[in-house]
Scaffold this active site. Structure first.
Site, PDB file in Angstrom:
ATOM      1  N   HIS A  93     137.696   3.911  79.359  1.00 19.95           N
ATOM      2  CA  HIS A  93     138.384   5.186  79.172  1.00 19.95           C
ATOM      3  C   HIS A  93     138.175   5.675  77.736  1.00 19.95           C
ATOM      4  O   HIS A  93     137.785   4.912  76.868  1.00 19.95           O
ATOM      5  CB  HIS A  93     139.867   5.071  79.536  1.00 19.95           C
ATOM      6  CG  HIS A  93     140.587   3.970  78.846  1.00 19.95           C
ATOM      7  ND1 HIS A  93     140.702   2.706  79.375  1.00 19.95           N
ATOM      8  CD2 HIS A  93     141.238   3.935  77.666  1.00 19.95           C
ATOM      9  CE1 HIS A  93     141.399   1.947  78.565  1.00 19.95           C
ATOM     10  NE2 HIS A  93     141.723   2.670  77.513  1.00 19.95           N
ATOM     11  N   HIS A 149     147.224   1.396  72.523  1.00 22.86           N
ATOM     12  CA  HIS A 149     148.027   0.392  71.813  1.00 22.86           C
ATOM     13  C   HIS A 149     148.811   1.048  70.675  1.00 22.86           C
ATOM     14  O   HIS A 149     149.978   0.726  70.429  1.00 22.86           O
ATOM     15  CB  HIS A 149     147.131  -0.710  71.237  1.00 22.86           C
ATOM     16  CG  HIS A 149     146.633  -1.676  72.242  1.00 22.86           C
ATOM     17  ND1 HIS A 149     145.611  -1.379  73.117  1.00 22.86           N
ATOM     18  CD2 HIS A 149     147.008  -2.946  72.530  1.00 22.86           C
ATOM     19  CE1 HIS A 149     145.371  -2.422  73.884  1.00 22.86           C
ATOM     20  NE2 HIS A 149     146.215  -3.388  73.552  1.00 22.86           N
TER      21      HIS A 149
END
Length: 197
Positions: free
Chosen positions: A70, A77
């Site tokens: 992606h 994160h």
């Protein structure tokens, strides 16, 4: 935190990962493909350095499976770290000094007292968020901007959630959620409104 990340990744930016950009540079410079790449990139010291170290323009990876498929921007994160740390800062006293702090010795097997500077909850939470956000840069799966802006996106997601939550607090003496943003700005969230604070 991830709702904002996925929206930005897929609906706004669709930014190539470093590994994918390195692949385009490699195939372009080896004559296998023709990509519209700016000469500043193709002639940069970074590209020359990667080739001199590895014999290829492909970027080395910290993960054997390569980077995620992606888009890169913003880092998921980082968005999660930004959102979670912002919520924690709203719930805890950021100025609280952690008592009896320790650090590992050179072997990593023993703990020693840490007395160089006082460690506050807020500073340690900010440090944790930045370590999570920027740690994947070294693995070659993100650019620095992905982490830095991901923290800000996650922070904004959490602030929006805290605005909603502040409307549901029933305690008459609720002074609002107070926290310090990553840019150092102190804010207070009360009755759905973000105020300086």
């Amino acid at each position: 935190g991830l709702t904002g990340a996925w929206y930005q990744k897929w609906r706004q930016h669709r930014f190539l990962r470093p590994e994918a950009m390195g692949g385009r540079i490699h195939f372009h410079l080896t004559g296998q493909r023709d990509y519209e790449l700016h000469p500043d990139i193709l002639n940069s010291q970074a590209v020359a350095s990667v080739y001199s170290r590895n014999g290829t323009f492909l970027l080395p990876q910290g993960f054997i499976e390569g980077s995620p498929t992606h888009p890169s921007f913003p880092a998921g994160h980082a968005c999660m770290a930004g959102a979670c740390v912002t919520a924690l800062k709203a719930c805890f006293n950021e100025d609280y000094i952690l008592p009896e702090t320790v650090q590992a010795d050179a072997t990593g097997h023993n703990l020693l007292p840490y007395n160089e500077v006082a460690l506050s909850v807020g500073n340690e939470l900010n440090k944790l968020a930045h370590n999570i956000a920027l740690g994947r840069d070294a693995a070659g799966v993100h650019y620095r901007q992905d982490g830095v802006e991901g923290l800000r996106a996650g922070e904004q997601q959490a602030i929006s959630l805290l605005q909603d939550y502040s409307l549901t607090v029933n305690e008459a003496d609720f002074a609002g959620f107070s926290l310090t943003r990553f840019n150092g700005e102190a804010i207070n969230i009360r009755s759905g409104v973000v105020n300086p604070g």
